[in-house]
Motif scaffolding. Structure first.
Motif, PDB file in Angstrom:
ATOM      1  N   GLU A 111     -11.729  -5.959  10.953  1.00 44.68           N
ATOM      2  CA  GLU A 111     -11.085  -5.872  11.964  1.00 44.68           C
ATOM      3  C   GLU A 111     -12.232  -6.181  13.460  1.00 44.68           C
ATOM      4  N   VAL A 113     -11.463 -10.364  15.268  1.00 40.55           N
ATOM      5  CA  VAL A 113     -11.241 -10.264  17.123  1.00 40.55           C
ATOM      6  C   VAL A 113     -12.244 -10.370  18.014  1.00 40.55           C
ATOM      7  N   ALA A 140     -11.378 -14.316  16.487  1.00 34.50           N
ATOM      8  CA  ALA A 140     -10.118 -14.296  17.526  1.00 34.50           C
ATOM      9  C   ALA A 140     -10.322 -14.992  19.414  1.00 34.50           C
ATOM     10  N   GLY A 141     -11.370 -13.814  19.823  1.00 35.87           N
ATOM     11  CA  GLY A 141     -11.592 -13.851  20.876  1.00 35.87           C
ATOM     12  C   GLY A 141     -12.120 -15.584  21.562  1.00 35.87           C
ATOM     13  N   ALA A 142     -12.938 -15.697  20.461  1.00 36.09           N
ATOM     14  CA  ALA A 142     -14.096 -17.026  20.711  1.00 36.09           C
ATOM     15  C   ALA A 142     -12.638 -18.325  21.101  1.00 36.09           C
ATOM     16  N   ASN A 150      -9.935 -18.125  21.715  1.00 41.09           N
ATOM     17  CA  ASN A 150      -8.803 -17.824  22.382  1.00 41.09           C
ATOM     18  C   ASN A 150      -9.606 -18.425  23.678  1.00 41.09           C
ATOM     19  N   VAL A 151     -11.452 -18.009  23.777  1.00 33.65           N
ATOM     20  CA  VAL A 151     -11.499 -18.299  25.232  1.00 33.65           C
ATOM     21  C   VAL A 151     -12.000 -19.819  24.842  1.00 33.65           C
ATOM     22  N   ARG A 174      -8.498 -23.766  17.092  1.00 37.80           N
ATOM     23  CA  ARG A 174      -7.581 -23.589  15.901  1.00 37.80           C
ATOM     24  C   ARG A 174      -8.180 -23.469  14.587  1.00 37.80           C
ATOM     25  N   ARG A 223      -3.755 -12.924  14.289  1.00 40.79           N
ATOM     26  CA  ARG A 223      -2.891 -11.668  14.279  1.00 40.79           C
ATOM     27  C   ARG A 223      -3.477 -12.356  16.049  1.00 40.79           C
ATOM     28  N   GLY A 224      -5.065 -11.944  16.036  1.00 36.84           N
ATOM     29  CA  GLY A 224      -5.623 -12.510  17.672  1.00 36.84           C
ATOM     30  C   GLY A 224      -5.452 -13.522  18.293  1.00 36.84           C
ATOM     31  N   MET A 256      -4.295 -16.836  19.778  1.00 35.82           N
ATOM     32  CA  MET A 256      -3.071 -16.652  20.478  1.00 35.82           C
ATOM     33  C   MET A 256      -2.854 -18.396  20.146  1.00 35.82           C
ATOM     34  N   TRP A 257      -2.886 -19.617  19.775  1.00 35.70           N
ATOM     35  CA  TRP A 257      -2.616 -20.324  19.221  1.00 35.70           C
ATOM     36  C   TRP A 257      -1.013 -19.960  17.801  1.00 35.70           C
ATOM     37  N   ARG A 289       0.398 -18.660  18.140  1.00 33.13           N
ATOM     38  CA  ARG A 289       1.916 -18.219  17.918  1.00 33.13           C
ATOM     39  C   ARG A 289       3.076 -19.519  18.617  1.00 33.13           C
TER      40      ARG A 289
END
Lengths: 386, 386
Positions: A301, A305, A308-310, A312-313, A317, A342-343, A345-346, A348
DNA sequence: TAACTTCCTGAGTTTTCTTAAGTAATATGA
DNA sequence: TCATATTACTTAAGAAAACTCAGGAAGTTA
């Protein structure tokens, strides 16, 4: 010749695998004479070779042209016959070497392996010994993959917790004592990312994360390695994890790396399974038997995180995972993949891809060789004059 | 003219502020005739203007040349007199407009403000009303700053939790009904980052993080906005925080944003200070009196982890903070800064800079206008009657 | 005023890419 | 088998952009 077009043509030919001058011209949107001249020049320089094999009448595009009309093109590809680069992987435990041509198309295949000694001098003498045994003495350049924090421009290692002697050494000068010619240093994860891209040219945007003694990453955007001003980047492993109090080799506390590096995982495993041997095989067996236990879930996890943070920033994908995690039972990668989704954003709005891949250092080093030695950037943009 | 050189010259002139053709040629390392020709062309197009003011004999470089010899240069700068762009900030509560020249050098200064209505149609009619009142009707283009997830290429808003009607609307077409000419959409934080860079051209590499209704960021590397394939990037606010179970507007659970957005902070404040009014002023007063309480520390810590993680991965050492956090007592920024430094790897090798700055949307929109409207369409732009 | 320095611009050259035209190599069909 | 169509490659001429060189312009210094 315009360096830019030369670079574009070489890149395109690499992506196509095999193509005629006309294919290249069409694909690049440049005129045939220009493409032809550049191709000739690269051919003369020994970067390309003619693929004498019967031109594939099945056409480049696919199935629509069964048997092409007209004069068949003389197919070109990256030269695969003549070794041009001395590729060296300076690993924590092992140093590997291979002489590679411009057009490598296979997985890593090192011709020499030796234990990495504990000092710069010993390393050089080992290299010298190996060099004496190799048939080829001259190369276009030497490429060295190095772990840790590497200033590729200056050729310095800033920080390498598992290979401390490299921090004080001038690696380029050391290698220069064995082989003449230019020497390029490459940070390990960057080499891995370039290698992945070199061998799967269709993946143009991804974050590669390598799990091993440490945890690090590198970013490819629009087919190019992310370039940044500091000699540090992709350091996913040193994202702090709230609530984690393990000391990291980097000096900080709570880094992701302390949980999901090979050592970190084994430590957590030993804490919860006092009776089992503290070994990678035992860990794998335990996971195969009991599935993802809470301590492992928490570690994954935390890694997810950070990843996923990377994503998103940076706006990506696609994640490529290499290294130790891919050798554990598939449940581990599945869990990690779900946690990343889960973390991210794309996830979604579209698909997020997480894939496991082998390490491809050698190809990455070749990519660097082409980029920095074959097609040197003549610094167009000069700094301010005084 | 080569677009590349034109772009380079314009960029350099912007950085220098005021310079002669000779200064530009020297600074760019190109020949004087070339620099002169490009400058003439830009002058003719109305992008530059001659700065008639007495050339500053103190020299550009500094103090060494007290009184320069020789023929003084005819100083140039970006045109400040003629408004070229219609800049629109489509905000959640307010829509702001200004007609801006190529060379903006001041902080944001909007000439019209109006409440953002709840539908596309109403918005257009408001714009039309405003347009009727403005003296100038024709512009090189219209630039619109939009919050949320924006596909700048397609001109679509993917997701905007506080301004839902923009998701279905074709904003470019809507604006096109009021003003003719090209319309460029810009994601809000990207505009802020470009604005910061436009007004402080010496900062070439930084991560801008804006705190407001949401939390978002944008990355400038080597003077250029980070470009990526997805219509999503800089989404720092949606990094998951382990242990945080607040629902986020984005649909996920535990995003940083739920803790440090304006709303998130007020919510946490209300939870711990049931008696105080749930207002920004009361929050500020409470912090001024009691300092950083644990709930606030935790929130800032979460934001700092996300920011530090981004710095480590992208390889940056400079953070620019804008928005609500900068308006709280300075202790807040100090705490955030220290938390970022704790997580940023580079802090162990050099300096990490965290600075507060005002929002500079208008300048960012102008930067986009220059980048997307002035430079690519060389042929189309002719000296027009103003 | 002469000498010197720096800025700007016109003329000719070089580089690099494009279009156009010609040659080469293959398939198709009478 | 030979003409024709089609595609690949090459050569030649032309256009664009940037460079060098050189000369005139506009200042300062002595």
């Amino acid at each position: 010749m315009g360096r830019l077009n030369k670079r574009a043509l070489l890149d395109r030919l690499h992506r196509l695998g095999t193509a005629s001058r006309a294919d290249l011209a069409k694909s690049l949107g440049m005129s045939q004479p220009t493409a032809g001249k550049i191709a000739d020049e690269l051919l003369r320089a020994g970067v390309l070779e003619e693929a004498d094999l019967a031109p594939p009448r099945t056409a480049v595009n696919g199935a629509k042209a069964a048997a092409r009309l007209g004069r068949p093109g003389r197919m070109l590809r990256l030269d695969r016959s003549r070794p041009r680069f001395m590729a060296i992987q300076l690993g924590v435990t092992e140093t590997r070497l291979a002489a590679l041509p411009v057009g490598a198309d296979a997985e890593d295949c090192w011709s020499v392996r030796l234990e990495t000694p504990g000092s710069a001098e010993q390393w050089v003498s080992e290299l010298r010994r190996v060099a004496g045994q190799l048939p080829q003495k001259k190369f276009w350049g030497v490429l060295v993959s190095v772990p840790g924090l590497v200033d590729e421009q200056e050729g310095k290692v800033l920080f390498s917790p598992n290979l401390h002697w490299t921090e004080k050494a001038d690696l380029r000068q050391l290698v220069g004592r064995v082989w003449k010619g230019p020497v390029a240093l490459v940070q390990e994860e960057r080499a891995l990312a370039l290698g992945h891209q070199y061998l799967t040219p269709e993946s143009d945007d991804f974050l590669l994360v390598d799990f091993g003694d440490g945890v690090g990453g590198a970013v490819i955007v629009a087919g190019k390695l992310h370039a940044n001003p500091l000699p540090i980047s992709g350091e996913l492993g040193h994202t702090p994890v709230l609530g984690n109090s393990r000391r990291c080799g980097c000096g900080a506390t709570g880094c992701v790396e302390t949980l999901v590096s090979t050592r970190g995982l084994l430590e957590s495993f030993a804490e919860t399974h006092a009776k089992s041997p503290k070994s990678w095989a035992a860990l794998g067996a335990s996971i195969a038997e009991h599935g993802i236990e809470p301590w492992l879930a928490a570690a994954l996890e935390a890694a997810a995180v950070a990843i996923a943070g990377a994503l998103n920033v940076i706006g990506l994908r696609h994640v490529v995972i290499t290294g130790s995690l891919t050798q554990l039972p598939p449940a581990v990668m599945d869990y990690l993949k779900q946690a990343i989704e889960r973390g991210a954003m794309w996830a979604r709005f579209g698909r997020v891809e997480v894939e496991a891949a082998p390490r491809r250092r050698a190809a990455g080093l070749v990519a660097v060789g082409i980029d920095r030695l074959v097609l040197p950037m003549t610094g167009q943009i000069r700094p301010q004059a005084s």
